[in-house]
Design a protein around this motif. Structure first.
Motif: not given
Length: 370
Positions: A82-88, A96-97, A114-120, A130-133
């Protein structure tokens, strides 16, 4: 096409290979989602009227965001999505592709984090865009897993009424209006779906200010009666692969164009108990003979004493009930007036047929045939 290829090549030289793959992937996906122009429609003069109650199940394209579920952290509850801008109402097409076709696919991709802290990296569809986030997943101390803070769903179910069936093409139409997601209140962008048999178990009568409702029994594990390929303003459409639902109701009748419909007496076909299709009296209060598709071209009123006693008028689940006037299929019930449940809107069958890729034969074509 040549100009587009040259332009794309020029752009690719100025970005790294990762960005190039994202651009190609996005272009291919957009190309896939843009519909082709309608091919020439099959002409029809008759169809089999419906009236049968059907169970409806729709699968969305991707998974739909229906809400947010803040993640419990050491610093409080947070929904990074929600903070990143996703909307209902947003639809998640890729994570991730990787293509996301259902809830299970989304869950499996999230487990890889589970073992990663990288951005999704999400690919979202919002209306026609259609857009990436990019979103940073956050660790849920309660579940001991990384989360985005989303509520998602990939399917919805309900009941409606079959309007028509064209045996030559196997095409059918039902409902007469678009199916909206009951949580997001937005149209459902479908990937596929199916209809199954449905038995009416009870009816909540409609009252002023409160719409009534048909209660039905059906199972989505039952054999499919047909596919759903279109969810539009004029109903759901697809092909019927099992004609058992028609039973003895398989005699075709003529179809009427919108300019042939007139004010006065008519009938609707619908089910109010078990799976029995019955005919009930109504009156067409007004009909607008528009040359362009119109979703609310008719105003109708229930006049049948038996139907009024059982339902109070038009109830939810009755949408799609065929309207017959002078022996012709002229439209379908679509909406009820909240302040007067005995009345509501109807859509002309001409526009439903067009949406199904069927076109009413012109007078010239009928004369040639005769």
């Amino acid at each position: 096409m040549l100009k587009l290829s040259i332009q794309l090549n020029q752009e690719m030289r100025s970005v790294n290979m990762k960005k190039s793959r994202q651009i190609i992937q996005l272009i291919l996906l957009v190309s896939f989602l843009i519909p082709f122009s309608h091919v020439s429609a099959e002409t029809v003069s008759e169809v089999i009227p419906g009236g049968q109650s059907v169970g409806v199940k729709l699968h969305t394209t991707g998974v739909i965001v229906v809400g947010f579920s803040p993640v419990q952290t050491d610093d409080g509850k947070v929904s990074t999505a929600e903070q990143a801008g996703v909307k209902t109402g947003d639809i998640i097409l890729q994570l991730n592709g990787e293509k996301i076709e259902n809830m299970n696919a989304f869950i499996q991709e999230m487990k890889k984090l589970e073992e990663s802290k990288k951005p999704v990296e999400l690919l979202l569809k919002r209306k026609e865009h259609i857009f990436p986030l990019s979103i940073n997943p956050i660790y849920d101390v309660k579940d001991e897993a990384y989360r985005l803070g989303l509520f998602i769903r990939d399917a919805t179910a309900g009941i409606g009424t079959l309007t028509f069936y064209h045996p030559d093409t196997k095409k059918y139409g039902a409902l007469g209006h678009i199916i909206m997601d009951h949580q997001t209140k937005k149209p459902i962008d479908i990937y596929n779906g199916k209809i199954v048999t449905s038995d009416i178990t009870s009816i909540n009568k409609g009252k002023n200010g409160t719409p009534g409702e048909k209660k039905a029994r059906f199972s989505m594990d039952d054999d499919s009666l047909g596919t759903i390929s279109i969810n539009s303003d004029y109903g759901i459409f697809g092909k019927l692969n099992n004609e058992s639902i028609l039973k003895n109701h398989n005699d075709p009748i003529p179809v009427a164009k919108s300019n042939e419909v007139k004010e006065g007496k008519a009938k609707i076909l619908t089910v109010v108990e078990d799976d029995e299709v019955k005919s009930f009296d109504i009156e067409i209060i007004s009909s607008v003979p528009s040359k362009n598709p119109e979703t609310k071209g008719m105003v109708i009123k229930i006049t049948d004493p038996e139907l009024l006693k059982k339902t109070g008028g038009i109830v939810q689940g009755m949408s799609g009930s065929p309207i017959i006037q002078d022996g012709k299929l002229v439209g379908a019930v679509t909406h009820v007036f909240l302040n007067d449940p005995t009345s509501g809107y109807g859509v002309h069958v001409e526009w439903m047929l067009n949406e199904a890729g069927l076109q009413i034969e012109s007078d010239e074509e009928l004369n040639k045939a005769s």
